[in-house]
Design a protein around this motif. Structure first.
Motif, short mmCIF file in Angstrom:
data_model
loop_
_atom_site.label_atom_id
_atom_site.label_comp_id
_atom_site.label_asym_id
_atom_site.label_seq_id
_atom_site.Cartn_x
_atom_site.Cartn_y
_atom_site.Cartn_z
N PHE A 23 46.50 48.38 47.79
CA PHE A 23 45.95 49.67 48.21
C PHE A 23 44.44 49.58 48.39
O PHE A 23 43.88 50.17 49.32
N ILE A 24 43.77 48.89 47.47
CA ILE A 24 42.36 48.57 47.60
C ILE A 24 42.25 47.05 47.55
O ILE A 24 42.76 46.43 46.62
N ASN A 25 41.60 46.47 48.53
CA ASN A 25 41.60 45.01 48.67
C ASN A 25 40.18 44.51 48.90
O ASN A 25 39.83 44.02 49.97
N GLY A 26 39.33 44.70 47.89
CA GLY A 26 37.96 44.21 48.00
C GLY A 26 37.84 42.77 47.58
O GLY A 26 38.83 42.12 47.20
N ASP A 27 36.64 42.26 47.62
CA ASP A 27 36.42 40.86 47.25
C ASP A 27 36.50 40.68 45.74
O ASP A 27 37.10 39.71 45.26
N ARG A 28 35.89 41.59 44.97
CA ARG A 28 35.84 41.45 43.52
C ARG A 28 36.73 42.45 42.78
O ARG A 28 36.84 42.39 41.56
N PHE A 29 37.33 43.38 43.51
CA PHE A 29 38.20 44.36 42.88
C PHE A 29 39.38 44.66 43.80
O PHE A 29 39.23 44.78 45.01
N ALA A 30 40.56 44.77 43.20
CA ALA A 30 41.76 45.12 43.96
C ALA A 30 42.64 46.03 43.12
O ALA A 30 42.69 45.92 41.89
N TRP A 31 43.31 46.95 43.80
CA TRP A 31 44.31 47.81 43.18
C TRP A 31 45.61 47.59 43.94
O TRP A 31 45.65 47.68 45.17
N LEU A 32 46.68 47.30 43.22
CA LEU A 32 47.92 46.89 43.87
C LEU A 32 49.13 47.53 43.21
O LEU A 32 49.09 48.00 42.08
N GLY A 33 50.24 47.53 43.95
CA GLY A 33 51.54 47.94 43.45
C GLY A 33 52.52 46.81 43.59
O GLY A 33 52.45 46.04 44.55
N SER A 34 53.45 46.68 42.65
CA SER A 34 54.38 45.55 42.64
C SER A 34 55.82 46.01 42.46
O SER A 34 56.09 47.02 41.80
N LEU A 35 56.73 45.25 43.04
CA LEU A 35 58.15 45.37 42.76
C LEU A 35 58.62 44.05 42.14
O LEU A 35 58.11 42.98 42.49
N GLN A 36 59.60 44.15 41.24
CA GLN A 36 60.22 42.95 40.69
C GLN A 36 61.73 43.09 40.86
O GLN A 36 62.33 44.06 40.38
N LEU A 37 62.30 42.12 41.53
CA LEU A 37 63.74 42.12 41.83
C LEU A 37 64.31 40.78 41.41
O LEU A 37 64.00 39.75 42.02
#
Length: 216
Positions: free
Chosen positions: A114-128
Motif C-alpha cells: 500500500f505504501i512502497n517507499g525506499d525506507r518504509f513500506a506498509w503491506l498486506g499479506s495472505l497465507q495459503l
C-alpha cells in the motif's frame, strides 16, 4: 546565465525526486526474512466415535499459545505485488502445557504494498498453505502420540523499516486459522485404528511477529 540556472534547478529537482522514486519492493526484488512470532488462539476439538453403526460426537473448546520462527522468501512481481513462500516451525501449547509438541506451517504468500517507499513500506499479506502438528503426552501409565495435518489460512498487515539497502526490520500482525484432522495416533506404543475414531482440531487466533529482513 539562464541556461546555468535551468541546469542547476533541474539537478536539484532530480536530487529531490530520486529518493521518492525508489521503492522497497520492485519487479525482480528478492526479500528474505527470519523472525519470531507469538500467538494466542481459540481452539475447537471435535471427536467422533462410530459404535454399532452410529456416530457419536463431542466438541471441546479451549485456548492455546504458539511460538514460531517464520522464514519467508518473496519475489517482486511488480512494484505493488510480490509472491513468496513461508515456512514456520514452532511449538503449540494448550491449556495443560504439559505435552511435548512440534508444529509447522508452510505455503504460498502473496503480498500487496500500500505504501512502497525506499525506507518504509506498509503491506498486506495472505497465507495459503498446510499445517502440521504432533503432540506427545506422557501421563501416569499412559503414553500417546497424535499427528494432525490439514490446511491453514492467514491474513495480515505489516510495516517495514529499511535501515540500509540490504537490512531492515519488519513488524507484522496476523489473523491465523488452521483446520487439522487426526492422521495418526499411537497409545502405549500401539497404533489406534482410526476407521471408527475421528478427531479434528480447529484454531482461530492472532499472532504478532518481528523479523529481520534482507533485500536483494
Amino acid at each position: 546565465m539562464h541556461i546555468l540556472r535551468t541546469a542547476l534547478l533541474g539537478s536539484a529537482l532530480l536530487v529531490f525526486l530520486a529518493p521518492a522514486s525508489a521503492q522497497f519492493n520492485d519487479k525482480g526484488t528478492v526479500h528474505l526474512a527470519i523472525g519470531l512470532a507469538g500467538g494466542a488462539h481459540g481452539t475447537e476439538y471435535k471427536t467422533t466415535i462410530s459404535i454399532f453403526g452410529g456416530n457419536y460426537s463431542d466438541t471441546e473448546t479451549d485456548g492455546a499459545a504458539t511460538i514460531t520462527v517464520p522464514i519467508e522468501l518473496d519475489f517482486g512481481i511488480s512494484k505493488k505485488f510480490s509472491l513468496g513462500l513461508y515456512l514456520e516451525p514452532g511449538s503449540y501449547l494448550d491449556s495443560s502445557a504439559t505435552e511435548s509438541n512440534s508444529m509447522a506451517l508452510v505455503g504460498l504468500q502473496p503480498r500487496f504494498y500500500f505504501i512502497n517507499g525506499d525506507r518504509f513500506a506498509w503491506l498486506g499479506s495472505l497465507q495459503l498453505g498446510a499445517a502440521g502438528l504432533k503432540i506427545e503426552r506422557d501421563e501416569a501409565f499412559t503414553e500417546s502420540s497424535a499427528t494432525y495435518a490439514g490446511g491453514n489460512f492467514g491474513l495480515g498487515t505489516g510495516v517495514v523499516f529499511q535501515f540500509t539497502d540490504l537490512i531492515g526490520l519488519q513488524l507484522h500482525m496476523r489473523y491465523m486459522t488452521t483446520n487439522m484432522k487426526l492422521r495418526d495416533y499411537t497409545l502405549n506404543g500401539n497404533d489406534v485404528d482410526l476407521d471408527d475414531y475421528e478427531a479434528e482440531l480447529r484454531t482461530r487466533g492472532f499472532a504478532v511477529q518481528a523479523s529481520l529482513g534482507f533485500r536483494f
